[in-house]
Write an enzyme that holds these catalytic residues in place. Sequence first.
Site, mmCIF file in Angstrom:
data_model
loop_
_atom_site.group_PDB
_atom_site.id
_atom_site.type_symbol
_atom_site.label_atom_id
_atom_site.label_comp_id
_atom_site.label_asym_id
_atom_site.label_seq_id
_atom_site.Cartn_x
_atom_site.Cartn_y
_atom_site.Cartn_z
ATOM 1 N N GLY A 78 -2.996 3.764 8.265
ATOM 2 C CA GLY A 78 -2.474 2.528 7.679
ATOM 3 C C GLY A 78 -3.528 1.450 7.594
ATOM 4 N N GLY A 106 -7.012 -9.260 1.667
ATOM 5 C CA GLY A 106 -6.743 -10.607 2.164
ATOM 6 C C GLY A 106 -5.799 -10.573 3.348
ATOM 7 N N THR A 114 -9.050 3.323 6.064
ATOM 8 C CA THR A 114 -8.528 2.154 5.338
ATOM 9 C C THR A 114 -8.492 0.927 6.254
ATOM 10 O OG1 THR A 114 -7.089 3.709 4.199
ATOM 11 C CG2 THR A 114 -6.639 1.374 3.823
ATOM 12 N N ASP A 130 -11.965 -4.500 6.698
ATOM 13 C CA ASP A 130 -11.172 -5.739 6.806
ATOM 14 C C ASP A 130 -11.033 -6.156 8.276
ATOM 15 O OD1 ASP A 130 -10.825 -5.591 4.095
ATOM 16 O OD2 ASP A 130 -8.921 -4.525 4.232
ATOM 17 N N LEU A 169 -22.611 -0.627 8.266
ATOM 18 C CA LEU A 169 -23.299 0.613 7.865
ATOM 19 C C LEU A 169 -22.541 1.854 8.324
ATOM 20 C CD1 LEU A 169 -26.702 -0.770 9.103
ATOM 21 C CD2 LEU A 169 -26.123 -0.466 6.719
ATOM 22 N N ASP A 191 0.835 -1.206 0.000
ATOM 23 C CA ASP A 191 0.000 0.000 0.000
ATOM 24 C C ASP A 191 0.871 1.258 0.000
ATOM 25 O OD1 ASP A 191 -2.227 -1.595 0.118
ATOM 26 O OD2 ASP A 191 -2.826 -1.009 2.153
#
Length: 412
Positions: A278, A40, A239, A243, A212, A12
């Site tokens: 990050g 992932g 970011t 995940d 949401l 990234d």
Amino acid sequence: MKILNIGSCNIDYVYSLNHIVTGGETEKSKRLDIFPGGKGLNQSVAAARAGAKVYHAAIVGSDGDFLLKTLKENGVDISLTEKVKDKNGHAVIQVNSEGENAIIVYPGTNHGITKEYIDKILLNFNAGDLLVLQNEVNELEYIVHKAYKQKLKVILNPSPICENLYNIKLSEIAYLIMNENEAKKLLKGNSIADCLQKAKKELPDTAIVITLGKKGAVYIDNKKQVYQNAFAVKTIDTTAAGDTFTGYFVAGLFCRKPIKEILKQASAAAAIAVSKSGASSSIPAMEEVLSLMPQMEECKNNYDIKSAEQLKVITDFINENLKQASLKQLAQKLNYSYNSAGVLVKRITGKSFTEYLQTKRLEKALFLLKETSLPVLEISNSVGYENNSFFCRKFKEKYNITPKQYRLRHKA
Ligand code: RIB
């Protein structure tokens, strides 16, 4: 039970800017950070930090050693990963001063997955094991089908949404975890309530989780619906928040925790991730989540859990009274004033009462054209149209085909 994640690993490149640059603009970035990322990798790290044992499978490029190192340092098993000489996948991430982002993903080696590789790694897993997937690797359709046949429980985070996802049989997915926009696109719903209702009907064996943002997260399966508020934090960088949520959710399933507890911990972990910059570097460990959670405040701006039930009442009422349903009767049924009932229908379905009634009439007509040999005129009358040519026009507007053509095509 084992967890396998066949997931992307990205380098990234994170650019911090005042605002996200759009077409024709040039702006100097205040800083550049290079982080390990990829949906992932982030999800494997999150699940591991939440206390689960995770096997990560990926094809990593010659420049991706630090990605494998990150996975390993977090306790993720990387024995199934393979290294190749090509360039690793990477992401160019712009983050603005409000912590919002815009991401470009270059797949690189994440699209180097072969059927042989999939067959080989799946040999290590058995019925009941969890398989975590996102939409940043290739051969997704093959992976889902093969894993389903092998009776693995497939958990799909359909992100980013692209055309290829529509080839996947969603009924082969045990858990679908996605955000609001992804849910609307994938399930073709006008609102969250509409998506939940569709999912319940069309995917009875798939549990759905929709995040949401500040309005929390909602879970639905064929037995229950559970809602969790979001936690309030100062946003630094969003970011990998999704995940983090997914990784924690998977870990919760692995530890066989109740859904309510899983949603709460996943939401708190995602909120903590948002308060740091990050991707994988912002994901908290379970100890941090458990120690901060009691002091964290839940957001007030909640998703109205009642909406899904109200949508059901509205839809059932219309379907049962297709010929003569009126807003006045619906208002009486809901015990609402006429105006409030109209506002409610618009909010929940995204359509006015009349538009929603038309939609349901046309859907029923489509069904009857396909499943019966009743004449078109009879069908149009039976769903509530007195004027057959008006019905044919509306049908054509909605489905881009006339009722007669539709029937002919269906018969052929
Ligand atoms: O979800 C965040 C991730 O999306 C980033 O780490 C980036 O690599 C992109 O894949």
